[in-house]
Design a protein around this motif. Structure first.
Motif, PDB file in Angstrom:
ATOM      1  N   LEU A  14       0.849  -1.184   0.000  1.00 16.41           N
ATOM      2  CA  LEU A  14       0.000   0.000   0.000  1.00 16.41           C
ATOM      3  C   LEU A  14       0.888   1.238   0.000  1.00 16.41           C
ATOM      4  CD1 LEU A  14      -2.465  -1.165   2.825  1.00 16.41           C
ATOM      5  CD2 LEU A  14      -2.582  -1.670   0.377  1.00 16.41           C
ATOM      6  N   VAL A  33      -4.675   4.939   1.858  1.00 14.59           N
ATOM      7  CA  VAL A  33      -4.065   3.623   2.057  1.00 14.59           C
ATOM      8  C   VAL A  33      -4.255   3.133   3.491  1.00 14.59           C
ATOM      9  CG1 VAL A  33      -2.420   3.940   0.182  1.00 14.59           C
ATOM     10  CG2 VAL A  33      -1.749   4.556   2.502  1.00 14.59           C
ATOM     11  N   LEU A  34      -4.344   4.043   4.456  1.00 10.45           N
ATOM     12  CA  LEU A  34      -4.616   3.618   5.825  1.00 10.45           C
ATOM     13  C   LEU A  34      -6.034   3.073   5.951  1.00 10.45           C
ATOM     14  CD1 LEU A  34      -2.857   6.429   7.912  1.00 10.45           C
ATOM     15  CD2 LEU A  34      -2.003   4.137   7.321  1.00 10.45           C
ATOM     16  N   LYS A  37      -5.931  -0.338   4.327  1.00  8.77           N
ATOM     17  CA  LYS A  37      -5.276  -1.302   5.215  1.00  8.77           C
ATOM     18  C   LYS A  37      -6.269  -1.864   6.220  1.00  8.77           C
ATOM     19  CE  LYS A  37      -1.765  -1.667   8.840  1.00  8.77           C
ATOM     20  NZ  LYS A  37      -0.743  -0.925   9.639  1.00  8.77           N
ATOM     21  N   GLN A  48      -1.439  -8.458   9.081  1.00  7.48           N
ATOM     22  CA  GLN A  48      -0.517  -7.328   9.203  1.00  7.48           C
ATOM     23  C   GLN A  48       0.879  -7.701   8.707  1.00  7.48           C
ATOM     24  OE1 GLN A  48      -1.316  -4.242  10.984  1.00  7.48           O
ATOM     25  NE2 GLN A  48       0.653  -3.430  10.323  1.00  7.48           N
ATOM     26  N   MET A  51       1.649  -7.363   4.865  1.00  5.67           N
ATOM     27  CA  MET A  51       1.443  -6.074   4.217  1.00  5.67           C
ATOM     28  C   MET A  51       2.668  -5.195   4.382  1.00  5.67           C
ATOM     29  SD  MET A  51      -2.324  -4.678   5.131  1.00  5.67           S
ATOM     30  CE  MET A  51      -3.508  -5.812   5.837  1.00  5.67           C
ATOM     31  N   GLU A  52       2.951  -4.417   3.355  1.00  2.00           N
ATOM     32  CA  GLU A  52       3.943  -3.353   3.449  1.00  2.00           C
ATOM     33  C   GLU A  52       3.242  -2.042   3.129  1.00  2.00           C
ATOM     34  OE1 GLU A  52       8.038  -3.598   2.143  1.00  2.00           O
ATOM     35  OE2 GLU A  52       7.675  -5.669   1.455  1.00  2.00           O
ATOM     36  N   VAL A  53       3.391  -1.058   4.020  1.00  2.58           N
ATOM     37  CA  VAL A  53       2.786   0.256   3.828  1.00  2.58           C
ATOM     38  C   VAL A  53       3.903   1.284   3.691  1.00  2.58           C
ATOM     39  CG1 VAL A  53       1.229   1.999   4.764  1.00  2.58           C
ATOM     40  CG2 VAL A  53       0.783  -0.427   5.192  1.00  2.58           C
ATOM     41  N   THR A  55       4.559   5.315   3.008  1.00  3.54           N
ATOM     42  CA  THR A  55       4.023   6.665   2.888  1.00  3.54           C
ATOM     43  C   THR A  55       5.161   7.665   3.053  1.00  3.54           C
ATOM     44  OG1 THR A  55       3.550   7.058   5.249  1.00  3.54           O
ATOM     45  CG2 THR A  55       1.889   5.862   3.977  1.00  3.54           C
ATOM     46  N   SER A  60       7.764   8.436   8.576  1.00  2.00           N
ATOM     47  CA  SER A  60       7.931   7.156   7.892  1.00  2.00           C
ATOM     48  C   SER A  60       9.413   6.831   7.715  1.00  2.00           C
ATOM     49  CB  SER A  60       7.253   7.202   6.516  1.00  2.00           C
ATOM     50  OG  SER A  60       5.869   7.398   6.644  1.00  2.00           O
ATOM     51  N   HIS A  91      -2.177  -1.072  -3.794  1.00  2.00           N
ATOM     52  CA  HIS A  91      -2.971   0.155  -3.795  1.00  2.00           C
ATOM     53  C   HIS A  91      -2.014   1.335  -3.859  1.00  2.00           C
ATOM     54  CE1 HIS A  91      -6.598   2.590  -2.119  1.00  2.00           C
ATOM     55  NE2 HIS A  91      -5.701   3.436  -2.589  1.00  2.00           N
TER      56      HIS A  91
END
Length: 324
Positions: A14, A33-34, A37, A48, A51-53, A55, A60, A91
């Motif tokens: 994301l 994206v939050l 998620k 969790q 997933m890689e987030v 931002t 970050s 996403h």
């Protein structure tokens, strides 16, 4: 599990780029994206740890640069297993752009790209190459809430495409809400890259290679003959491996809206429409149904953008993210 009893994994990357403290600043991309998620965790069975987030918020640790986004996508693809039916999801919320085509057969057309926080563009060819590396039986769904996002997976079949020129969106109802386009025109991207390299040329590839070297996109790294060879190999594989599913926030020639800012919660119009449809429909939705419903939400709210769907005939009727 699939029919052979293998555990189906759900993997996600994301990416939200707000470009804070720049003239290109947006406000809703990280929120997009939050929100997604949370939806993946609570509705679609994602974990969790899978997933890689990325931002570009100040806190970050890993920024959504072109190299970092591609590395995260590559890690996700590498985790997928043949025959497992793994579900991969990407996403992206941020700026998009169109650039003069570097495909030898289409020198006067334009190609689509997303704009990471460092302007190391990721193009439709990069996404096509990624999809063609998927193990058999795996799906890759890409939701891009960015301008000019139609066609971001090169050569993917159009299922829901442009409205005709006679179609007309209603006037914007929410005139008091701040609306920002998620588009970066070619000239603005070129000017930004030129300011970084100090090189006076209109050739995108020269700037990107100077700034990013081997981390630049395939279109800019490969000589013309090698690019032609790669495209031919991709076309051959596409007949047998068509696992890409693109839900675009708008047509290739349209812009996507970033809504809100200083007051109220900011969001991307398309991402918000997707969330609205999912909230109003708790059961499983086909990819085609989801995009059509999102179009209806945006039209009802008066947004001048038309989400599109690009995928195989089979995936058009497949359930979005294989919802149990």
């Amino acid at each position: 599990m699939d029919q052979q009893g293998m555990v189906k994994r759900r993997l996600a990357v994301l990416v939200g780029c707000n470009y804070p403290n720049t003239k290109n600043e947006l406000h809703g991309c990280v929120n997009d994206v939050l929100a997604m998620k949370e939806t993946l965790l609570t509705r679609f069975g994602f974990k969790q740890s899978d997933m890689e987030v990325l931002t570009d918020e100040p806190e970050s640790k890993v920024k959504p640069t072109g190299a970092n986004i591609k590395a995260a996508l590559r890690r996700m693809v590498d985790k997928a297993q043949t025959g497992s039916g793994d579900v991969l999801f990407f996403h992206y919320s941020g700026h998009g752009t169109r650039i003069p085509s570097v495909k030898p057969a289409h020198p006067f057309k334009q190609d689509e790209a997303i704009v990471p926080c460092d302007f190391n563009l990721i193009t439709d060819i990069d996404f096509r190459e990624l999809v063609n590396q998927l193990p058999k039986g795996t799906s890759f769904t890409m939701l891009s809430d960015s301008c000019h996002s139609g066609g971001l997976i090169d050569k993917e079949k159009e299922q829901i495409g442009p409205y005709s020129s006679s179609d007309r969106s209603p006037d914007m109802e929410t005139t008091t809400t701040a609306i920002t386009s998620r588009a970066l025109p070619f000239k603005e991207v070129l000017d930004h890259l030129s300011s970084l390299t100090g090189i006076s040329t209109s050739d995108f590839g020269t700037h990107l290679l100077e700034l990013f070297g081997d981390d630049a996109g395939l279109k800019f790294r490969l000589p013309t003959m090698d690019l032609m060879d790669l495209l031919e190999k991709m076309r051959a594989r596409e007949k047998h491996m068509d696992a890409g599913i693109l839900l675009s926030g708008c047509q290739a020639d349209e812009t996507s809206a970033d809504v809100g800012g200083s007051s109220g919660k900011a969001y991307g119009a398309f991402s918000n429409a997707i969330q609205t449809v999912l909230e109003e429909n708790k059961g499983a939705l086909k990819n085609k149904e989801l995009v059509i419903m999102a179009r209806d939400v945006l039209e009802r709210l008066g947004f001048h953008q038309h989400p599109c769907l690009y995928c195989s005939d089979q995936n058009a009727d497949a359930t979005f993210l294989s919802q149990p």
